[in-house]
Design an enzyme around this catalytic site. Structure first.
Site, PDB file in Angstrom:
ATOM      1  N   SER A 100       0.943  -1.278  -0.032  1.00 19.87           N
ATOM      2  CA  SER A 100      -0.031  -0.049   0.176  1.00 19.87           C
ATOM      3  C   SER A 100       0.743   1.387  -0.144  1.00 19.87           C
ATOM      4  O   SER A 100       1.565   1.496  -0.892  1.00 19.87           O
ATOM      5  CB  SER A 100      -1.009   0.148   1.353  1.00 19.87           C
ATOM      6  N   HIS A 139      -2.632  -0.944  -3.385  1.00 19.41           N
ATOM      7  CA  HIS A 139      -3.916  -0.108  -3.055  1.00 19.41           C
ATOM      8  C   HIS A 139      -3.801   1.151  -3.696  1.00 19.41           C
ATOM      9  O   HIS A 139      -2.899   1.998  -3.439  1.00 19.41           O
ATOM     10  CB  HIS A 139      -3.784   0.320  -1.521  1.00 19.41           C
ATOM     11  N   ASP A 183      -4.354  -5.020   5.978  1.00 20.84           N
ATOM     12  CA  ASP A 183      -4.885  -5.975   4.863  1.00 20.84           C
ATOM     13  C   ASP A 183      -3.931  -6.935   4.511  1.00 20.84           C
ATOM     14  O   ASP A 183      -2.829  -6.873   4.334  1.00 20.84           O
ATOM     15  CB  ASP A 183      -4.925  -5.065   3.686  1.00 20.84           C
TER      16      ASP A 183
END
EC number: 3.1.1.61
Length: 360
Positions: free
Chosen positions: A169, A196, A293
């Site tokens: 991310s 992301h 995540d």
């Protein structure tokens, strides 16, 4: 915390300052162009900067290059969602920016109020990044590491049936490139990068990687057959799953899954890989990023004797994602991006069957 807001629009400067003024103990100053921003970079010495990429006199990219060479400081970019805006912002991330915010309505947008929480969170997170480490952490440029004998890791998988998944991310593009530059042309598995990012940004990211790497890189825009020695980037604003169709392994975008906070979801991708291939046939790497995540799912892969690696927290732009995984699996190997790439190479080439002379 001292925040410098750089934007040529008086409305945007007012809006951003109004949003950030709720941060405890904050001090705010503004600049209307890059030249003024560089003067305040030295005279006021901010802790973090929000930087518009489209300005007169000196554009955001030029200003950012001076910031990173003169006094490296955490920067959050403000960009449009256009393809051109995505390309410029991606280059800014490679140059050293910590993160970015997409202006929902264009260059001057009252819609920024819809992103208040995200803007505050990203600015606070960026401010926590040490100035001296900002540029070095994001820089993607590195030479392949010399081959050397790897330390033993307990892992069981069939490389011919395996898939490598990279979850990442905030701060990802530069760190990911540093990793995949270490993979050879004959890397025996497909590699899926779950980053992301919005849709226009993942397309730009895939194009950039395809230009600089020896391995072909594709964005997953539909049901895509997974081939060894290929790299795939999950499409932004979607989730992605691994499945089997007609005896072939494929990856495909799916609608956003409300069970997960971040998208494309690393959790959903790894979960689908476990379901389709079994955990022992997955190689998973958790890299820089905010949140958790994929942590639970990668921990399960480790328990099933799949290979799980984490980027060392001190080499991350934001270390929340690898730390979340390391909390669940404290014994897995952690390393900076280049070393992670080298470890993946050795595990797939040297140990295609079960190895037990070490601990994971």
């Amino acid at each position: 915390m001292k925040i410098l807001v750089v934007d040529d629009s008086a409305l945007m400067r007012y809006t951003i300052c109004n949003i950030l003024s709720s941060i405890p103990n904050v001090q705010l100053q503004t600049s209307r162009d890059g030249l003024d921003a560089l003067e305040k970079l030295h005279s006021w010495q901010p802790d973090v900067i929000t930087l518009d990429m489209n300005m007169p006199k000196m554009d955001g990219m030029t200003c950012l290059s001076h910031i990173m060479s003169d006094r490296p400081t955490p920067v959050v970019l403000l960009s449009s969602l256009t393809e051109e805006g995505a390309l410029v912002t991606l280059e800014g991330l490679y140059l050293g920016a910590v993160d970015f915010i997409c202006k929902p309505g264009g260059t001057v947008s009252n819609g920024l109020h819809s992103l208040e929480e995200e803007l505050r969170s990203k600015v606070i997170q960026a401010a926590g990044k040490q100035r001296a480490a900002v540029h070095a952490t994001n820089s993607p440029h590195s030479e392949p590491l010399p081959a050397k004998e790897p330390e033993p890791i307990k892992v069981s998988y069939d490389k011919a049936q395996g898939v490598t998944i990279i979850g990442v991310s905030t701060g990802g593009p530069g760190c990911v490139e540093r990793l995949v530059r270490q993979l050879p042309k004959d890397y025996p598995q497909p590699v899926i990068i779950c980053q992301h990012m919005p849709e226009t940004f993942t397309a730009a990211f895939a194009k950039r990687l395809d230009k600089v790497l020896d391995l072909p890189v594709l964005e997953i825009t539909g049901a895509t057959e997974l081939k060894e020695s290929h790299i795939y980037v999950c499409k932004g604003d979607r989730d992605c799953i691994i499945s089997e169709r007609g005896g072939k392994l494929v990856a495909m975008p799916t609608p956003l899954d409300g069970r997960f906070v971040w998208h494309p979801s690393v959790s959903k991708l790894v979960e689908s890989g476990q379901r389709t291939l079994g955990g022992k046939n997955l190689n998973c790497v958790m890299m820089t990023g905010l949140g958790n995540d994929g942590a639970q799912e990668m921990a399960k892969v480790a328990s099933q004797h799949g290979l799980v690696l984490a980027q060392s927290p001190d080499s991350c732009v934001v270390d929340s994602m690898p730390k979340s995984l390391l909390t669940l699996c404290p014994d897995i190997t952690q390393a900076p991006p280049e070393e992670l790439g080298r470890l993946l190479y050795h595990r797939t080439h040297r140990f295609p069957k079960e190895v037990t002379n070490g601990v994971n």
